[in-house]
Design an enzyme around this catalytic site. Structure first.
Site: not given
Lengths: 368, 368
Positions: A82, A112, A114, A212, A242
């Site tokens: 970040k 709240s 990074n 790759d 995710e």
């Protein structure tokens, strides 16, 4: 104003390159590490038992071959990628509005996590006042971390409505300029510098070969969209990862449905990945030419991967950071793809470890 | 046979150099890392409250200045510096007795920890059978780790009498040659290669300056004696660090009394440091020209340091690894010494992180 689709067209590799030129003096060139033990584990077929209850039950487990290159953004300033986006957004703001105006108004965000610390660091480094709206239930270490960079912390309720109301209240008083955490052109270009750096480091280590593939976590999507932007004119394939817990895989589900999922409510242990993908980010990630696919992993798979990274690789990461590696280890669909496309050669694959901001108490809760 | 004092005279920098030539193809050149956050924390005076109940109560806390260079042997093969000594001892054995004889007899040791895995790895790499006597109460991950390198694990009771009886029993059957964990010329030279490597890396990073000091953990003393041997003809000062819990600071106490402490019984969380210093190791460490001093830290100080290394530096270490850094952070006596000798310039100081073989469960026990 330009539509998200029009804005997305300006997201080009050269925009990422330009971001890098700006932020380079302010960010770390984090190491790109290898780990033969993890290569071996990931290149070993899963057991037939591991596939029970999945669509692959009863089939021969895939035999992909991986050589991993870990981009350690947990070693970035403030412990996460970040910092790249925050420095870039603020430096552009100063370029566009002039130093005097930005310093007079200051900048504001609500976070709240990074992004709060990253903006606080960028602002203090560049001599700009920063107001950070944090839910009053934020952990004390994160509040202390944000304050340690000289930012003014203002507490709010924890819903996004309460947070945004507080931002508006502060803005009414100060004229502070909002720096959003991910759904923003300059933030995306800043996070994309991760890709530029890891590609150069890969070339130093592996010679003239082409990388790759690369996989990154997807929360708001700034990192993944930035990385996909950088590689959009190259052969390196980009994937996203995710958590699946309580619908945290909003991006994966949105891609299946052909429509961005606008709201998510999840308490996955990947606490950096609880937000829905941003509008501009979605324009990039849903473009099949830029991102080949997004995969999801369970909480148990995230924990098992974290254990491997801590105990075997000896690198301290937060749960959000390892979802990409978890996909390589456990997602049979992805593993078949690598077996099919990588063949006997296998893949040289970069994994972005997005951050390392967790505590020994949090580790104890996970594994105690 | 040469006495320990005579043997110690052959422990020279060139013996360490020769060891390095032999083992270099088999060990990692582990990174030498820096961390500004830890420099800042260590260079900040302790609070007057922290000195309450110590001999420094009521006095002005010291203001030492540290620039740290962390030698990450937790990233060494098998996760600890022990790989250096084990490869060196075995390569010398083959040189002295011939490959055929060593392969016919095999090697044996007793260890529940890092030396077991190190010897198992060296033996399997060089095609030599290895017998490792482990207490039957050893943790399953360590047994599995040792077996994974193809060594034959034999269980024994947990006292040293029981372990040694089992070694003799196996030796009677197999003629296997004993490779001791630390009290051995070749082991000491092997561990000393850590110093040679970190000095070269420091020169690459810091230019032509001289490294002011280095501190390592002291358990059996192989690492500290090896490092002190390498620096014995140089200006770099060498220090040692031990836990104080239940008398684990046998080396420090021995130096005070002018006599090696022969037995220790402690369950310090620094589980690699529960052994008394070896006889040959003592000859080096008790030589004031080679080691300037040995300091001890409490369990709480070790835990606080571990937290900093994990959470701030993002590097995964075992408790034994951080005792040297704990001395720099918390031992007021040592901090005064650095303030006095380092002055305004302060010290460029290398810290050897000896290993990283712990588990998330162990972390949970410590901090949960």
């Amino acid at each position: 104003m330009a539509s998200p689709a029009e804005k997305a067209q300006s997201l080009t590799p050269s925009a990422v390159q330009a971001a890098y030129t700006l932020i380079q003096p302010y960010v770390h060139r984090t190491p790109l590490l290898t780990c033969k033990t993890l290569d071996t584990i990931a290149s070993t077929p899963q057991t037939p038992e591991a596939l029970v209850g999945t669509p692959f039950e009863g089939q021969t487990p895939a035999r992909p071959k991986f050589r991993f290159f870990f981009k350690c953004e947990n070693l970035q300033r403030i412990g996460a990628f970040k910092a790249r986006g925050a420095f870039h957004a603020l430096l552009r703001l100063i370029e566009e509005r002039g130093e005097e105006e930005v310093k007079r108004h200051g900048v504001i965000t609500h976070s709240s996590g990074n992004h709060a610390q990253a903006l606080a660091l960028a602002a203090s480094t560049l001599g700009v006042p920063a107001y950070i709206v944090m839910p009053s239930i934020s952990t004390s270490s994160k509040i202390a971390g944000t304050r340690s960079h000289g930012a003014e912390v203002i507490f709010s309720g924890s819903t996004s409505v309460e947070r945004e109301a507080m931002v508006e209240e502060i803005q009414a008083k100060t004229n502070a300029i909002l720096v959003p955490p991910y759904d923003d052109f300059n933030i995306i270009c800043g996070q994309g510098t991760t890709a530029l750096e890891l590609e150069a480091q890969y070339a130093e280590q592996a010679g003239s070969k082409t990388l790759d593939a690369v996989i990154t976590p997807v929360g708001g999507g700034g990192l993944n969209a930035g990385v996909a932007t950088y590689f959009s004119d190259k052969k390196t394939k980009v994937f996203g990862a995710e958590p699946s817990f309580e619908g945290a895989d909003d991006c994966r589900r949105g891609l299946l449905a052909g429509k961005r999922v606008e709201a998510v409510s999840t308490l996955t242990i990947g606490d950096g990945l609880r937000t829905p993908v941003g509008v501009l980010n979605w324009e990039v990630i849903s473009n099949k030419k830029k991102v080949e696919g997004v995969f999801a992993v369970t909480e148990e798979q995230i924990k098992a991967t974290m254990r491997l990274v801590l105990e075997r690789m000896k690198v301290f990461v937060e749960p959000s950071a390892v979802v990409g590696l978890a996909v390589c280890l456990f997602d049979e669909d992805f593993r078949r793809l690598v077996e099919r496309e990588g063949g006997d050669q296998g893949w040289d694959m970069a994994i972005v470890f997005s951050g390392g901001n967790t505590t020994v108490e949090a580790i104890s809760k996970l594994f105690g």
